[in-house]
Design a protein around this motif. Structure first.
Motif, mmCIF file in Angstrom:
data_model
loop_
_atom_site.group_PDB
_atom_site.id
_atom_site.type_symbol
_atom_site.label_atom_id
_atom_site.label_comp_id
_atom_site.label_asym_id
_atom_site.label_seq_id
_atom_site.Cartn_x
_atom_site.Cartn_y
_atom_site.Cartn_z
ATOM 1 N N THR A 55 -10.026 1.543 26.873
ATOM 2 C CA THR A 55 -10.862 2.708 27.681
ATOM 3 C C THR A 55 -10.859 4.122 25.952
ATOM 4 N N ARG A 56 -9.888 4.134 25.544
ATOM 5 C CA ARG A 56 -9.781 5.345 24.480
ATOM 6 C C ARG A 56 -10.295 4.374 24.024
ATOM 7 N N LYS A 57 -10.188 2.969 23.057
ATOM 8 C CA LYS A 57 -10.771 2.420 21.826
ATOM 9 C C LYS A 57 -12.408 2.255 22.412
ATOM 10 N N GLU A 58 -12.973 1.623 22.988
ATOM 11 C CA GLU A 58 -14.229 1.111 23.219
ATOM 12 C C GLU A 58 -14.859 2.985 23.507
ATOM 13 N N GLU A 59 -14.396 3.791 23.738
ATOM 14 C CA GLU A 59 -15.047 5.268 24.230
ATOM 15 C C GLU A 59 -15.081 5.525 22.392
ATOM 16 N N THR A 60 -14.037 5.450 21.694
ATOM 17 C CA THR A 60 -13.965 5.634 20.001
ATOM 18 C C THR A 60 -15.363 4.841 19.315
ATOM 19 N N ASN A 120 -18.909 6.104 20.598
ATOM 20 C CA ASN A 120 -19.019 7.559 19.720
ATOM 21 C C ASN A 120 -18.676 7.347 17.609
ATOM 22 N N ILE A 121 -18.399 6.270 16.905
ATOM 23 C CA ILE A 121 -18.888 6.237 16.098
ATOM 24 C C ILE A 121 -19.690 4.908 15.967
ATOM 25 N N LEU A 122 -20.336 4.215 17.376
ATOM 26 C CA LEU A 122 -21.950 3.620 16.853
ATOM 27 C C LEU A 122 -22.733 4.557 17.105
ATOM 28 N N ASP A 123 -22.900 5.398 17.878
ATOM 29 C CA ASP A 123 -23.463 6.866 18.166
ATOM 30 C C ASP A 123 -23.765 7.442 16.803
ATOM 31 N N ALA A 124 -22.540 8.122 16.324
ATOM 32 C CA ALA A 124 -22.775 9.006 15.239
ATOM 33 C C ALA A 124 -23.240 8.354 13.907
ATOM 34 N N ALA A 125 -23.113 6.522 13.646
ATOM 35 C CA ALA A 125 -23.767 6.161 12.871
ATOM 36 C C ALA A 125 -25.117 5.942 13.146
ATOM 37 N N SER A 126 -25.714 5.466 14.227
ATOM 38 C CA SER A 126 -27.119 5.689 14.260
ATOM 39 C C SER A 126 -27.942 6.471 14.124
ATOM 40 N N ARG A 127 -27.000 7.227 14.708
ATOM 41 C CA ARG A 127 -28.035 9.173 14.700
ATOM 42 C C ARG A 127 -27.829 9.152 13.344
ATOM 43 N N GLY A 156 -22.253 8.247 4.058
ATOM 44 C CA GLY A 156 -20.775 7.920 4.191
ATOM 45 C C GLY A 156 -20.091 7.399 4.688
ATOM 46 N N VAL A 157 -18.733 6.513 4.845
ATOM 47 C CA VAL A 157 -17.541 6.408 5.964
ATOM 48 C C VAL A 157 -17.516 8.128 7.086
ATOM 49 N N ASP A 158 -16.880 8.867 5.396
ATOM 50 C CA ASP A 158 -15.999 9.758 6.096
ATOM 51 C C ASP A 158 -16.786 10.734 7.304
ATOM 52 N N GLY A 159 -18.243 10.827 6.737
ATOM 53 C CA GLY A 159 -19.469 11.562 7.334
ATOM 54 C C GLY A 159 -19.946 10.613 8.704
ATOM 55 N N ILE A 160 -20.119 9.509 8.813
ATOM 56 C CA ILE A 160 -20.266 9.705 9.889
ATOM 57 C C ILE A 160 -18.789 9.034 10.947
ATOM 58 N N ALA A 161 -17.499 9.271 10.359
ATOM 59 C CA ALA A 161 -16.146 9.099 11.415
ATOM 60 C C ALA A 161 -16.226 10.839 11.855
ATOM 61 N N LYS A 162 -16.414 10.946 10.536
ATOM 62 C CA LYS A 162 -16.931 13.193 11.040
ATOM 63 C C LYS A 162 -17.512 13.326 12.307
ATOM 64 N N ALA A 163 -18.637 12.830 12.482
ATOM 65 C CA ALA A 163 -19.611 13.536 12.966
ATOM 66 C C ALA A 163 -18.906 12.590 14.833
ATOM 67 N N ALA A 164 -18.143 11.455 14.715
ATOM 68 C CA ALA A 164 -17.726 10.818 16.066
ATOM 69 C C ALA A 164 -16.637 11.387 16.610
ATOM 70 N N ASN A 165 -16.021 12.258 15.601
ATOM 71 C CA ASN A 165 -14.279 12.847 15.859
ATOM 72 C C ASN A 165 -13.379 12.170 15.790
ATOM 73 N N ALA A 166 -13.497 10.827 14.840
ATOM 74 C CA ALA A 166 -12.420 10.115 14.732
ATOM 75 C C ALA A 166 -12.634 10.038 12.873
ATOM 76 N N THR A 167 -11.400 8.820 12.549
ATOM 77 C CA THR A 167 -11.031 8.510 11.691
ATOM 78 C C THR A 167 -11.891 8.034 10.323
ATOM 79 N N SER A 168 -11.737 7.610 9.360
ATOM 80 C CA SER A 168 -12.330 7.141 8.889
ATOM 81 C C SER A 168 -11.260 5.474 8.796
ATOM 82 N N GLY A 169 -10.609 5.899 9.252
ATOM 83 C CA GLY A 169 -9.201 4.113 9.555
ATOM 84 C C GLY A 169 -10.067 4.118 10.669
ATOM 85 N N ALA A 170 -9.706 4.551 11.722
ATOM 86 C CA ALA A 170 -10.702 3.753 13.345
ATOM 87 C C ALA A 170 -11.998 3.566 13.072
#
Length: 192
Positions: free
Chosen positions: A6-11, A14-21, A32-46
């Motif tokens: 569930t956490r993985k799906e939520e992450t 969140n990343i997809l929503d941030a990327a879309s916006r 960039g990748v780092d900006g999208i990850a930050k907007a999603a409260n995720a890591t670049s690795g995620a």
């Protein structure tokens, strides 16, 4: 295990929503990748674990955005009946939709990116846009069947192009003039 899934799906969501916006608002090159990850409260690795690359995230965001249109057109047709195209035009050219790049229509925001996209992304775009045109054509019973798809493409082209120009302008009077002209032209396309 279920909690981790569930956490993985939520992450991923969140990343997809941030990327879309982000892609809608800033374009492919504008984020960039780092900006999208930050907007999603995720890591670049995620980000890389879920999408593999920036291109992969863009393709997923494009898929999501065009599916919103594919889901929305039948709702307009159902909710507004014979007046669905007028309602769609008003929504599409309306100030709220025009001014909200991050949540606005992927057709307008992401179509300009397709000329630089890879073959896989362009193939996805082609399939989705053909589906959208087909849905619009299906809602144009005032025309003979052999003319509906042509009218649907003209309708889409006018709305997407018009909204692109309106978004590019900064003068309110010019924006209103473009929006009014596009509104009238889009409606005119649909008169048998």
């Amino acid at each position: 295990m279920v909690k981790n899934q569930t956490r993985k799906e939520e992450t991923r969501r969140n990343i997809l929503d941030a990327a879309s916006r982000s892609f809608r608002e800033k374009g492919f090159a504008g984020v960039g990748v780092d900006g999208i990850a930050k907007a999603a409260n995720a890591t670049s690795g995620a980000f890389y674990a879920h999408f593999g690359s920036k291109d992969g995230a863009f393709r997923a965001a494009l898929d999501l955005g065009l599916d919103e249109v594919i889901d929305g057109i039948p709702r307009f047709q159902r909710d507004f009946g014979d007046g669905w195209t007028d309602a769609f035009i008003e929504y599409y050219l309306g100030r709220a939709h025009r001014d909200d790049l991050a949540c606005g229509c992927a057709m307008t925001s992401l179509s300009p990116e397709m000329g630089r996209a890879d073959d896989e992304t362009r193939a996805l775009y082609d399939r989705k846009m053909q589906t959208i045109a087909g849905l619009i054509a299906g809602g144009l019973p005032q025309f003979p069947e052999d003319q509906r798809l042509e009218k649907a493409w003209a309708f889409l082209g006018v709305l997407i192009g018009g909204l692109t120009v309106a978004r590019a302008l900064s003068d309110d009077a010019a924006i209103d003039a473009v929006s009014g002209a596009i509104r009238a032209t889009a409606k005119g396309i649909l008169i048998p």
